[in-house]
Write an enzyme that holds these catalytic residues in place. Structure first.
Site, PDB file in Angstrom:
ATOM      1  N   HIS A  19      37.068  52.857  81.277  1.00 43.66           N
ATOM      2  CA  HIS A  19      36.454  51.807  80.455  1.00 43.66           C
ATOM      3  C   HIS A  19      37.334  50.562  80.349  1.00 43.66           C
ATOM      4  O   HIS A  19      36.811  49.446  80.287  1.00 43.66           O
ATOM      5  CB  HIS A  19      36.083  52.371  79.083  1.00 43.66           C
ATOM      6  CG  HIS A  19      35.034  53.454  79.163  1.00 43.66           C
ATOM      7  ND1 HIS A  19      34.958  54.504  78.297  1.00 43.66           N
ATOM      8  CD2 HIS A  19      34.017  53.631  80.054  1.00 43.66           C
ATOM      9  CE1 HIS A  19      33.942  55.293  78.632  1.00 43.66           C
ATOM     10  NE2 HIS A  19      33.368  54.781  79.695  1.00 43.66           N
ATOM     11  N   SER A  99      30.050  54.028  78.721  1.00 47.23           N
ATOM     12  CA  SER A  99      30.040  52.877  79.635  1.00 47.23           C
ATOM     13  C   SER A  99      28.865  51.909  79.376  1.00 47.23           C
ATOM     14  O   SER A  99      29.069  50.685  79.413  1.00 47.23           O
ATOM     15  CB  SER A  99      30.056  53.347  81.097  1.00 47.23           C
ATOM     16  OG  SER A  99      29.087  54.331  81.340  1.00 47.23           O
ATOM     17  N   GLU A 117      20.163  58.437  83.755  1.00 49.60           N
ATOM     18  CA  GLU A 117      20.758  59.644  83.149  1.00 49.60           C
ATOM     19  C   GLU A 117      19.747  60.781  83.257  1.00 49.60           C
ATOM     20  O   GLU A 117      18.603  60.638  82.850  1.00 49.60           O
ATOM     21  CB  GLU A 117      21.130  59.381  81.684  1.00 49.60           C
ATOM     22  CG  GLU A 117      21.586  60.589  80.902  1.00 49.60           C
ATOM     23  CD  GLU A 117      22.743  61.374  81.537  1.00 49.60           C
ATOM     24  OE1 GLU A 117      23.739  60.772  81.944  1.00 49.60           O
ATOM     25  OE2 GLU A 117      22.614  62.618  81.651  1.00 49.60           O
ATOM     26  N   ASP A 142      17.278  60.589  89.032  1.00 48.47           N
ATOM     27  CA  ASP A 142      18.528  60.854  89.746  1.00 48.47           C
ATOM     28  C   ASP A 142      19.203  59.516  90.098  1.00 48.47           C
ATOM     29  O   ASP A 142      18.638  58.699  90.838  1.00 48.47           O
ATOM     30  CB  ASP A 142      18.171  61.635  91.016  1.00 48.47           C
ATOM     31  CG  ASP A 142      19.380  61.967  91.866  1.00 48.47           C
ATOM     32  OD1 ASP A 142      20.482  61.463  91.565  1.00 48.47           O
ATOM     33  OD2 ASP A 142      19.221  62.713  92.831  1.00 48.47           O
ATOM     34  N   GLY A 143      20.398  59.320  89.555  1.00 48.65           N
ATOM     35  CA  GLY A 143      21.101  58.043  89.752  1.00 48.65           C
ATOM     36  C   GLY A 143      21.448  57.767  91.209  1.00 48.65           C
ATOM     37  O   GLY A 143      21.568  56.605  91.612  1.00 48.65           O
ATOM     38  N   ASP A 163      29.670  57.192  88.393  1.00 48.24           N
ATOM     39  CA  ASP A 163      30.503  58.012  87.512  1.00 48.24           C
ATOM     40  C   ASP A 163      29.940  59.430  87.377  1.00 48.24           C
ATOM     41  O   ASP A 163      29.579  59.861  86.278  1.00 48.24           O
ATOM     42  CB  ASP A 163      30.575  57.307  86.140  1.00 48.24           C
ATOM     43  CG  ASP A 163      31.510  58.012  85.177  1.00 48.24           C
ATOM     44  OD1 ASP A 163      32.386  58.771  85.629  1.00 48.24           O
ATOM     45  OD2 ASP A 163      31.356  57.803  83.956  1.00 48.24           O
TER      46      ASP A 163
END
Ligand SMILES: C[S@@+](CC[C@H](N)C(=O)[O-])C[C@H]1O[C@@H](n2cnc3c(N)ncnc32)[C@H](O)[C@@H]1O
Length: 277
Positions: A19, A99, A117, A142-143, A163
């Site tokens: 971060h 984030s 998410e 799904d990212g 991430d």
């Protein structure tokens, strides 16, 4: 089935590295008066109570944000990060922002946030916290896939945070291919990839694949509790930043060295070029 919950880890030393780096990237990118898109492939819940049973169980934030929460005279990048956390949780360290929170805090009304998410409970909280923002979209998708569909952003200026939790071991292999794919679609984007050092051989595979991916201009920022990565648990953590702001290494090195000195006598911080121009 997703078992990883970031609530157990919020504010730990990996979050400090991730971060604090993200804050400096966004500070730089928002200097220009042109719209920016922030894309978070694995957004988490966005905000975490440190009084929760999850945070209490691991206490990981004691060896993270708590080490610098009340410190004075911090290097500028850490002071900046500290002030963002204070803006999120007030006077007492009872919560820790994720984030998406840092991004929303630093972006302007004409910028956009795209947040992916998959975990139903974390997604619910993410939507509760952010969906009132007209410039925020939360995706229950799904990212990995969604980020391909969302790239390149129409603004042609973007920061992508990759991430994953690495609970699925293929993530160590996936990262380099995914980065290369996104980079082919959007070569001028800034990409920030988080990685843990919990199983050194897997991390080495990830780094080797990224080095061989064809993507250039990559800065590596790493913090470790020890350089003996044969020790059990997460002994280190890193960020890879593609197309980093020109001053990122310069501002992050003193910040991470300061932090490593608080982490313990065997801890280290390193900022180096992983791949050049
Ligand atoms: C390390 S956490 C994210 C933390 C967050 N980026 C932050 O810094 O505050 C990883 C998150 O990814 C979610 N996740 C796992 N696989 C996913 C996928 N394929 N697409 C989107 N989210 C995923 C997990 O549920 C978890 O909340």
């Amino acid at each position: 089935m997703l078992s990883y919950r970031h609530a157990f880890h919020a504010g730990n030393y990996a979050d400090v590295l991730k971060h604090a780096t993200l804050v400096q990237i966004l500070r730089y990118m928002t200097q220009k008066d042109k719209p920016l898109c922030y894309l978070d492939t694995h957004a988490g819940a966005g905000f975490y109570s440190l009084n929760s049973p999850e945070a209490a169980k691991t206490g990981e934030y004691h060896q993270g944000i708590e080490l610098l929460w009340q410190a004075r005279g911090l290097p500028p990048a850490l002071a900046d990060y500290q002030s963002c956390v204070a803006a999120a949780c007030g006077k007492h360290l009872t919560a820790y922002p994720g984030s998406p929170w840092f991004a929303q805090h630093l972006l302007r009304p004409f910028d956009r946030l795209e947040l992916c998410e998959l975990h139903p409970a974390d997604r619910k909280q993410l939507e509760r916290t952010f969906s009132s923002g007209a410039n925020v979209h939360c995706y229950a998708e799904d990212g990995w896939h969604k980020s391909i569909a969302l790239t390149p952003p129409p603004e042609r200026r973007g920061v992508v945070l990759i991430d994953p939790s690495y609970e699925i071991k293929e993530d160590y292999f996936k990262v380099a291919d995914h980065l290369a794919l996104l980079h082919r679609k959007f070569a001028t984007g800034v990409y920030a990839v988080w990685y843990p050092i919990a199983d050194l051989s897997r991390t080495e595979v990830l780094l080797r694949r990224v080095r061989n991916s064809g993507v250039r201009r990559i800065l590596q920022l790493e913090v470790g509790l020890t350089s003996d990565h044969t020790q059990p648990g997460m002994t280190g953590t890193g960020m890879l930043v593609v197309n980093p702001p020109w001053n990122l290494a310069e501002v992050m090195q003193p910040a991470l060295s300061w932090f490593a000195a608080r982490l313990g006598e065997h801890a280290y911080a390193e900022v180096r070029e992983l791949v050049g121009e």
